[in-house]
Design an enzyme around this catalytic site. Sequence first.
Site: not given
Length: 421
Positions: A262-265, A268
Site C-alpha cells: 500500500g501507499s502508506c505503511f 511511513d
Amino acid sequence: MKISVIGAGYVGCVTGICLAEIGHDVFLIDVDSGKLEALRAGKCPVFEPGLNDLLAKNHRKIRTTPDVSEAIPETELTLICVGTPQNGDGSIDLRYVIHAAQSIGRVLRSKNNYHTIVVKSTVLPGTTENVLLPVLESESGKRAHQDFGIATNPEFLKEGCAVQDFFHTDRIIIGAQNQKTTTLLEELYKPLNAPVFNTNIKTAEMIKYVSNAFLATKISFANEVGNMCKAAGIDTYEVFKGVGMDTRINPHFFRSGIGFGGSCFPKDVQALIHFAELQGVDPKILKAIIATNNDQPLKMINLLKNHLDIKGKKIGVLGLAFKPGTDDIRESRAVPIIRQLLAEGAEVVAYDPLAMPSFSSLFPGIRYAQSAQEAINADAVFIVTEWDEFEDLDYQGRLVIDGRRIKKAQKEAAQYEGICW
Ligand SMILES: NC(=O)c1ccc[n+]([C@@H]2O[C@H](COP(=O)([O-])OP(=O)(O)OC[C@H]3O[C@@H](n4cnc5c(N)ncnc54)[C@H](O)[C@@H]3O)[C@@H](O)[C@H]2O)c1
C-alpha cells in the site's frame, strides 16, 4: 462551510466528497485533468465502495478546477491532500506539498478574508511549521496564525472502506496553534459526532506516523510468529485468537501472511526510520518491521520449490491489489512475487477483479486472465490478495501456495501450503 481540497486522489476524493455529504460546499482541485474530467462525468478517479453514489448525490455541492486561484477566493478553508511519496533514502518527497503551499500562498497575497490551510497529507513532524509555513508566509507576504490559519489534520482512512471510515472514524486529530483554527476544524467535522483530539501541530504529525508504524509492527510480529508456528506445527490464527482476547492487545491486525503493502505503511515506516536517525535514535524495531516484511512474500517462491521446478511452469497469481477492495497496487506484495517468478523462468497468468489495468502498465509482458477460475488453470496457484471471490473457486486438483489463508483452497486443493500455517 466552503472548502477547497488540493489533490483529488484517494484522500482528496474521499474527504471532499464525504464533506459535501455532511453539508459543505467543496472545490476539488487537481493538476491531473483526467481526474477532473472523470469527476465531472460523475465517476470517481479512485475506486472506493460507495464513493460514486455519494458523488452523484452531492454533485451540486462539488465543483472541480485545476486552478487554485479559482477556488481559494471562494472558500475559507483549504485541505492539502497531495501525495508525499518516498525518496530513495526513506525520507519523504515534499515537492507536491511545497508546490501546493506555493500556489495557495500566491493566491492569499490578494485575498482579503482570513483563510485557513490544513495539511492532511502525511508529513513528518516539523514539516508543516518548518517547511510549509515559511513557504506560505513568503508567497503571501502574510503572517501565519495572524493573517491566515494553519493546521494539520492527519488522515487515517483505510483504502477499500474509506467512506465507511470517514463517517465512523475512531478519532479526528487536530494539530493547531490557536483556538480560532481548532474551532474551525471542529465545526467542519461536527456533523460526524466523532471523538476529537486537539494537540499541537508536530504532535499531530507524529501521531499519524506512530499509528501506522504500530499497525505495521503488529503485522510483521504476526508474520514472524506465523513463521515459527508453521515450523512448529502450531496454528498461528488460533494463537492470535487467544492472544487477541486480552483487551490490552486486541484481536486486530494479526492476520499472519505475506505482509503489508500500500501507499502508506511501507513509506511511513521508512520515513519514521529516517526521522529517528535524524534525532540520533537507532530505530531497531522499525528496521526489523521492514526486514520481516521484505522477506515474507518471497517465502512463497521457496515453498513452491518444495513442490516443483519453477522454470517453464505456468503459475496463476490470484490478486494484484495490495489488499482487497481497492485497485491500488502501490507496494503490492504481488510485485516482488511476480518479479521473482519471472526471474526464475515461470510463465505468469494473473487475475485481480480491479487492479489489472494499473498492474498491466507495470508488467505488460505477463498474461491477464478473464476470470479467477481461468487463472488457476495452471501448474501452481499463488494466492496473494484475499478477495472474497477467491473463497468461491474450485481448487480441486490444484497445487496452491496461499499467502492469505483462503479456507476453500486449504480444504480442497490437492497440494496446499500456507505461508505461515
Ligand atoms: N491512500 C491512503 O490510504 C492514505 C491514507 C492516509 C493518508 N494518506 C496520505 O495522504 C496523502 C495523499 O495520498 P493519496 O493516496 O490520496 O495520494 P494520490 O497519489 O492518490 O493523490 C494525490 C493527488 O494529488 C494531485 N496533486 C499533486 N500535486 C498537486 C498540486 N500541486 N495541485 C493539485 N493537485 C496535485 C495528484 O495529481 C494526485 O491526484 C499522502 O501524504 C498519503 O501518505 C494516504
